[in-house]
Write a protein that holds these residues in place. Structure first.
Motif, PDB file in Angstrom:
ATOM      1  N   LEU A 181       0.803  -1.310   0.008  1.00 49.07           N
ATOM      2  CA  LEU A 181       0.131   0.097   0.211  1.00 49.07           C
ATOM      3  C   LEU A 181       0.999   1.507  -0.178  1.00 49.07           C
ATOM      4  O   LEU A 181       0.499   2.331  -0.555  1.00 49.07           O
ATOM      5  N   LYS A 221       0.566   3.972  -2.966  1.00 51.24           N
ATOM      6  CA  LYS A 221       0.193   5.496  -2.822  1.00 51.24           C
ATOM      7  C   LYS A 221       1.190   6.345  -3.340  1.00 51.24           C
ATOM      8  O   LYS A 221       1.071   7.425  -3.878  1.00 51.24           O
ATOM      9  N   THR A 249      -6.829   1.518  -2.587  1.00 51.12           N
ATOM     10  CA  THR A 249      -6.356   0.651  -1.648  1.00 51.12           C
ATOM     11  C   THR A 249      -5.829  -0.785  -2.310  1.00 51.12           C
ATOM     12  O   THR A 249      -6.421  -1.057  -3.649  1.00 51.12           O
TER      13      THR A 249
END
Length: 269
Positions: free
Chosen positions: A154, A158, A174
């Motif tokens: 994750l 991002k 996500t």
């Protein structure tokens, strides 16, 4: 969604009983364009020793919908059929992770779910990294023997989304959203109209045929398609896949109705 239709299209107000029970389904989809941009960015920006490993992680989660722990817990000896170029992976408990339920123990046919270039990427990666011992974890850093930490996928996602965004409106995705996308895309491939498959996924006709034959065999028109899909995802039943993951279900049904030509025989009238 109903409130939107009420304000834009004058639909009547409706009291939804389910809205009071607190259950929410987070509908999350990653477009084919975003997926390709993510893979390209990983291959171009991550450290050269780790880039192929991270790219493979996101390829597998996008195409197969495996859970994060299932992916990170994969070992080289979980791969079957590599020598015949039709590899599958077997998800089973090991020292790193248990499986969520008994139905989570399953075989995932990568030869059917990956596109040809992705399958070649997988085979080349495995052959280059397996070494002497097949009891190693696949998704490890070059300096470690254990799988990468839980938070790393994750964290990387991002960073990559921020890098590929053209302005300050960074897409909020996500890692679990890739699983939602895989279920929705595969439901289209197995059951959906070809127009929807072409518009919403990057599958072509040969991809759809390969997926159907790989999951269902030669006879691929029956209702067991939904059981095959829930089996691949490690769900106990198709209801689970529909309730939380198949975000194209209503669209598939309404589109099928819109292109159907239903005629009542005179005798019925």
């Amino acid at each position: 969604m109903h409130n939107f239709a009420k304000s834009k299209y004058n639909l009547p107000s409706v009291n939804f009983q389910q809205s009071k029970n607190g259950r929410r389904v987070r509908a999350e989809l990653i477009s084919p364009q975003a997926y390709q941009a993510i893979i390209t960015q990983i291959l171009g920006s991550v450290d050269i020793l780790e880039r192929e490993m991270f790219a493979l992680l996101f390829i597998l989660v996008y195409r197969t919908g495996m859970r994060k722990k299932e992916l990170l817990g994969l070992k080289y000896n979980d791969i079957e059929g590599l020598k015949t170029a039709v590899p599958s992976v077997v998800i089973r408990p090991n020292s790193y992770r248990p499986t969520k339920t008994q139905s989570s123990i399953r075989r995932v046919p990568l030869f059917a779910l990956l596109k040809p270039n992705e399958l070649n990427f997988f085979i080349n990666f495995v052959q280059s990294n397996i070494g002497e011992s097949s009891n190693k974890f696949i998704f490890t850093l070059s300096s470690d023997q254990r799988p990468i930490d839980d938070h790393v996928p994750l964290q990387l996602l991002k960073r990559v989304l921020k890098d590929i965004s053209v302005d300050d409106n960074v897409a909020e995705h996500t890692f679990h959203g890739f699983r939602h996308t895989a279920v929705s895309n595969l439901s289209l491939a197995l059951v959906g109209h070809s127009d929807l498959v072409e518009a919403l996924t990057d599958y072509d006709k040969s991809d759809v045929l390969r997926i159907k034959e790989g999951l269902l065999g030669e006879h691929n028109k029956g209702q067991d398609r939904w059981y095959a899909l829930s089996g691949i995802m490690g769900h106990l039943s198709p209801e689970r896949s529909f309730e939380y993951y198949n975000h194209f279900a209503t669209l598939m049904a309404t589109y099928a109705l819109s292109v159907s030509n239903i005629k009542l025989p005179k005798q019925t009238l």
